[in-house]
Design an enzyme around this catalytic site. Structure first.
Site, mmCIF file in Angstrom:
data_model
loop_
_atom_site.group_PDB
_atom_site.id
_atom_site.type_symbol
_atom_site.label_atom_id
_atom_site.label_comp_id
_atom_site.label_asym_id
_atom_site.label_seq_id
_atom_site.Cartn_x
_atom_site.Cartn_y
_atom_site.Cartn_z
ATOM 1 N N PRO A 7 34.382 2.701 31.990
ATOM 2 C CA PRO A 7 33.690 1.453 32.646
ATOM 3 C C PRO A 7 32.300 1.903 33.610
ATOM 4 O O PRO A 7 32.389 3.093 33.792
ATOM 5 C CB PRO A 7 34.574 1.279 33.858
ATOM 6 C CG PRO A 7 35.433 2.531 34.098
ATOM 7 C CD PRO A 7 35.545 3.270 32.898
ATOM 8 N N GLY A 8 31.464 1.170 33.462
ATOM 9 C CA GLY A 8 30.335 1.388 34.077
ATOM 10 C C GLY A 8 30.096 0.333 34.902
ATOM 11 O O GLY A 8 30.180 0.542 36.183
ATOM 12 N N ARG A 9 29.445 -0.725 34.415
ATOM 13 C CA ARG A 9 28.963 -1.939 35.273
ATOM 14 C C ARG A 9 30.198 -2.478 36.129
ATOM 15 O O ARG A 9 29.825 -2.789 37.504
ATOM 16 C CB ARG A 9 28.976 -3.167 34.238
ATOM 17 C CG ARG A 9 28.172 -4.541 34.961
ATOM 18 C CD ARG A 9 28.290 -5.659 34.037
ATOM 19 N NE ARG A 9 27.835 -5.378 32.800
ATOM 20 C CZ ARG A 9 26.333 -5.510 32.210
ATOM 21 N NH1 ARG A 9 25.379 -5.923 32.938
ATOM 22 N NH2 ARG A 9 26.337 -5.112 30.759
ATOM 23 N N TYR A 22 17.123 -9.718 28.914
ATOM 24 C CA TYR A 22 18.526 -10.466 28.668
ATOM 25 C C TYR A 22 18.495 -11.747 29.296
ATOM 26 O O TYR A 22 19.585 -12.631 28.999
ATOM 27 C CB TYR A 22 19.630 -9.716 29.124
ATOM 28 C CG TYR A 22 19.968 -8.123 29.069
ATOM 29 C CD1 TYR A 22 19.793 -7.846 27.523
ATOM 30 C CD2 TYR A 22 19.788 -7.094 29.808
ATOM 31 C CE1 TYR A 22 19.773 -6.445 27.242
ATOM 32 C CE2 TYR A 22 19.876 -5.753 29.637
ATOM 33 C CZ TYR A 22 19.949 -5.625 28.423
ATOM 34 O OH TYR A 22 19.847 -3.879 28.215
ATOM 35 N N CYS A 31 1.550 -7.357 34.881
ATOM 36 C CA CYS A 31 0.622 -8.471 34.077
ATOM 37 C C CYS A 31 1.393 -9.060 32.834
ATOM 38 O O CYS A 31 0.900 -8.738 31.706
ATOM 39 C CB CYS A 31 -0.698 -7.752 33.763
ATOM 40 S SG CYS A 31 -1.418 -7.072 35.147
ATOM 41 N N GLU A 32 2.480 -9.811 32.822
ATOM 42 C CA GLU A 32 3.112 -10.293 32.044
ATOM 43 C C GLU A 32 3.784 -11.531 32.383
ATOM 44 O O GLU A 32 4.312 -11.457 33.535
ATOM 45 C CB GLU A 32 4.247 -9.410 31.426
ATOM 46 C CG GLU A 32 3.633 -8.157 30.718
ATOM 47 C CD GLU A 32 4.581 -7.782 29.415
ATOM 48 O OE1 GLU A 32 5.561 -8.967 28.966
ATOM 49 O OE2 GLU A 32 4.772 -6.576 29.095
ATOM 50 N N TYR A 87 22.746 -0.687 35.411
ATOM 51 C CA TYR A 87 21.435 -0.930 34.341
ATOM 52 C C TYR A 87 20.321 -1.606 35.218
ATOM 53 O O TYR A 87 19.405 -2.111 34.717
ATOM 54 C CB TYR A 87 21.891 -1.859 33.116
ATOM 55 C CG TYR A 87 23.225 -1.346 32.624
ATOM 56 C CD1 TYR A 87 22.990 -0.314 31.665
ATOM 57 C CD2 TYR A 87 24.364 -1.974 32.796
ATOM 58 C CE1 TYR A 87 24.237 0.093 31.196
ATOM 59 C CE2 TYR A 87 25.448 -1.521 32.329
ATOM 60 C CZ TYR A 87 25.470 -0.525 31.534
ATOM 61 O OH TYR A 87 26.670 0.073 30.717
HETATM 62 N N1 LLP Z 1 31.020 3.249 26.608
HETATM 63 C C1 LLP Z 1 30.099 2.981 25.699
HETATM 64 C C2 LLP Z 1 30.263 3.528 24.475
HETATM 65 C C3 LLP Z 1 28.964 2.148 25.925
HETATM 66 O O1 LLP Z 1 27.985 1.937 25.082
HETATM 67 C C4 LLP Z 1 28.980 1.581 27.073
HETATM 68 C C5 LLP Z 1 27.700 0.673 27.365
HETATM 69 C C6 LLP Z 1 29.849 1.658 28.179
HETATM 70 C C7 LLP Z 1 30.904 2.432 28.006
HETATM 71 C C8 LLP Z 1 29.826 1.036 29.562
HETATM 72 O O2 LLP Z 1 29.886 -0.570 29.415
HETATM 73 P P1 LLP Z 1 29.991 -1.162 30.783
HETATM 74 O O3 LLP Z 1 31.305 -0.889 31.425
HETATM 75 O O4 LLP Z 1 28.740 -0.855 31.796
HETATM 76 O O5 LLP Z 1 29.970 -2.543 30.244
HETATM 77 N N2 LLP Z 1 21.815 -2.406 29.445
HETATM 78 C C9 LLP Z 1 22.667 -3.744 29.241
HETATM 79 C C10 LLP Z 1 24.091 -3.031 29.186
HETATM 80 C C11 LLP Z 1 24.205 -2.172 27.905
HETATM 81 C C12 LLP Z 1 25.578 -1.515 27.938
HETATM 82 C C13 LLP Z 1 25.378 -0.376 26.976
HETATM 83 N N3 LLP Z 1 26.650 0.579 26.618
HETATM 84 C C14 LLP Z 1 22.785 -4.660 30.546
HETATM 85 O O6 LLP Z 1 21.830 -4.425 31.594
HETATM 86 O O7 LLP Z 1 23.240 -5.589 30.508
#
Ligand code: LLP
Length: 418
Positions: free
Chosen positions: A274-276, A316, A342-343, A371
């Site tokens: 998990p990230g987000r 996005y 400037c966009e 992110y």
């Molecule tokens: N594992 C892999 C292999 C991934 O590619 C990602 C995210 C994660 C875990 C973590 O995913 P999460 O739990 O955070 O959803 N920049 C974009 C999101 C890109 C996600 C890329 N991969 C945004 O700002 O929404």
């Protein structure tokens, strides 16, 4: 839950006034809550306790050393995608046996360092990559542990740029080729295939796509078992969504209730990425009003933070709630909150009902912990902003604001132009 709350008209992060941080570090800046990070991580650990997962925080969502150390202190490992991220993990003393390494384009240098570090496994995204890891491990006289990232061909009902689990995407290996590799694994003498990996996308707010993907994996595992092929780990990736506006995402517990029965059925050791979910609502971006512009047709709140600092709205069309750091009785106007870049695509929010704030007043862009800073840039030759971590009554700058010296570092005018 998150720990950004109003007390007597003032936004606080835990026990710290956001306005006090602004006084100390200037604007714009990112602000993270220790308490919220720990709460989100522990919610996942508790909900999934029945499979005792290794929770590898997806560092790509937030690589701040304060954030990483907080999570490591509470048992997290890391999902990394580059040598830079590996260096950060080592810097905070992460346990290499809790590190998994994804990315479709790992270089020889990255592979060698990760083998040397002794990570849990590489998440391998293609056959040529597996061959390359085998070749490098052989040169080093080592056996490299890998999990094969399978592409389950499941659509994740999220933004097009962040869905990853269909064959239209560059990620993972199709099931037929994965099976072939597993059958021929003896050919790869310097590889140990420890597991399978899936990650179907990000900001997914229902459990249905996860269940669909895991069901496919289970079917696949059964077909492998019937051919005498056994593996140890299943890495289920990340992707759990959060509330930005009016989403009703599954809680860690609901998510666990939905997929735990399937995970238990696999009998495999579980890794999660998990990230987000952990960091998204644990951070805000704070910016200051420069001007309120009214062109007779439309109003714009022009602020000192722009798309180079937080690109999600521009890239996005992502929605982030924007609130004044101090509640005011000023009359409400409908305005676009825009930066100085400037966009026309440089906006943090469009058509927002906000008080007609004056120069110098502060706005908080909510849910900016994931992110956010990691995707910031020096576009328009702007300094990257500082990152601040709050714990209770204390706060510390964990990454300094860049200076104009940093911006010019490494740049020279070629001698032949002098
Ligand atoms: N594992 C892999 C292999 C991934 O590619 C990602 C995210 C994660 C875990 C973590 O995913 P999460 O739990 O955070 O959803 N920049 C974009 C999101 C890109 C996600 C890329 N991969 C945004 O700002 O929404």
């Amino acid at each position: 839950m998150h720990d950004f709350k109003f007390k007597k008209n003032e936004l606080y992060c835990e026990d710290v006034k956001v306005a006090d941080v602004a006084k100390a570090v200037g604007t714009p800046f990112y602000l993270y809550s220790h308490n919220t990070l720990v709460d989100h991580l522990t919610k996942i650990q508790k909900a999934f306790a029945a499979v005792n997962p290794t929770v590898c925080f997806a560092m790509k969502s937030n690589g701040n050393l304060g954030v990483l150390k907080t999570l490591a202190n509470y048992g997290a490992g890391f999902d990394i995608v580059s040598m830079g991220e590996l260096k950060k993990a080592m810097k905070i003393g992460a346990d290499p046996k809790k590190i998994v390494f994804a990315s479709v384009g790992k270089t020889e240098e990255e592979i060698a360092i990760a083998i040397k570090t002794g990570i849990l496994f590489f998440n391998v995204e293609s056959v040529p990559e597996l061959e390359e890891i085998n070749r490098i491990a052989k040169k080093m006289g080592k056996v490299a542990p890998v999990a094969l990232r399978i592409n389950p061909d499941v659509a994740a009902a999220t933004h097009n740029h962040i869905t990853t689990g269909t064959l239209k995407n560059k990620f993972g290996i199709d099931l037929a080729s994965t099976k072939k590799l597993l059958k021929e694994q003896k050919k790869f003498k310097n590889i140990k295939i420890s597991g399978l990996h899936i990650h179907i996308g990000s900001q997914i707010v229902t459990s249905a796509p996860f269940i669909a993907a895991i069901k496919k994996v289970i079917e696949f595992l059964e077909s492998l078992r019937s051919e005498g092929i056994h593996i140890g780990y299943l890495d289920i990736g990340g992707g759990m969504g959060i509330i930005y506006k009016d989403e009703n995402p599954q809680t860690a517990q609901n998510y666990a209730n939905a997929i735990l029965p399937y995970l238990l059925k696999t009998g495999l050791k579980i890794v999660m990425e998990p990230g987000r979910f952990i960091v998204g609502n644990a951070g805000i971006f704070v910016t200051k009003v420069l001007y309120l512009k009214d062109n007779g047709f439309k109003k714009f709140l022009i602020v000192d933070g722009g798309m180079n600092d937080l690109i999600r709205p521009s890239l996005y069309g992502a929605y982030h709630e924007i609130v004044p750091v101090k509640t005011t009785t000023a009359k409400t106007v409908k305005a676009d909150v825009v930066g100085p870049i400037c966009e026309s695509g440089d906006f943090l929010g469009k058509e927002r009902d906000l008080p007609a704030l004056k120069k110098g007043e502060l706005l908080a862009v909510m849910s900016a912990g994931a992110y956010g800073y990691v995707m910031s840039s020096n576009y328009n030759v702007r300094c990257r902003v500082p990152e601040v971590l709050v714990k209770g009554k204390e706060f510390a700058v964990t990454k300094k604001r860049e200076t104009y010296y940093d911006l010019l570092k490494g740049e020279t005018v070629p001698g032949f132009l002098k």
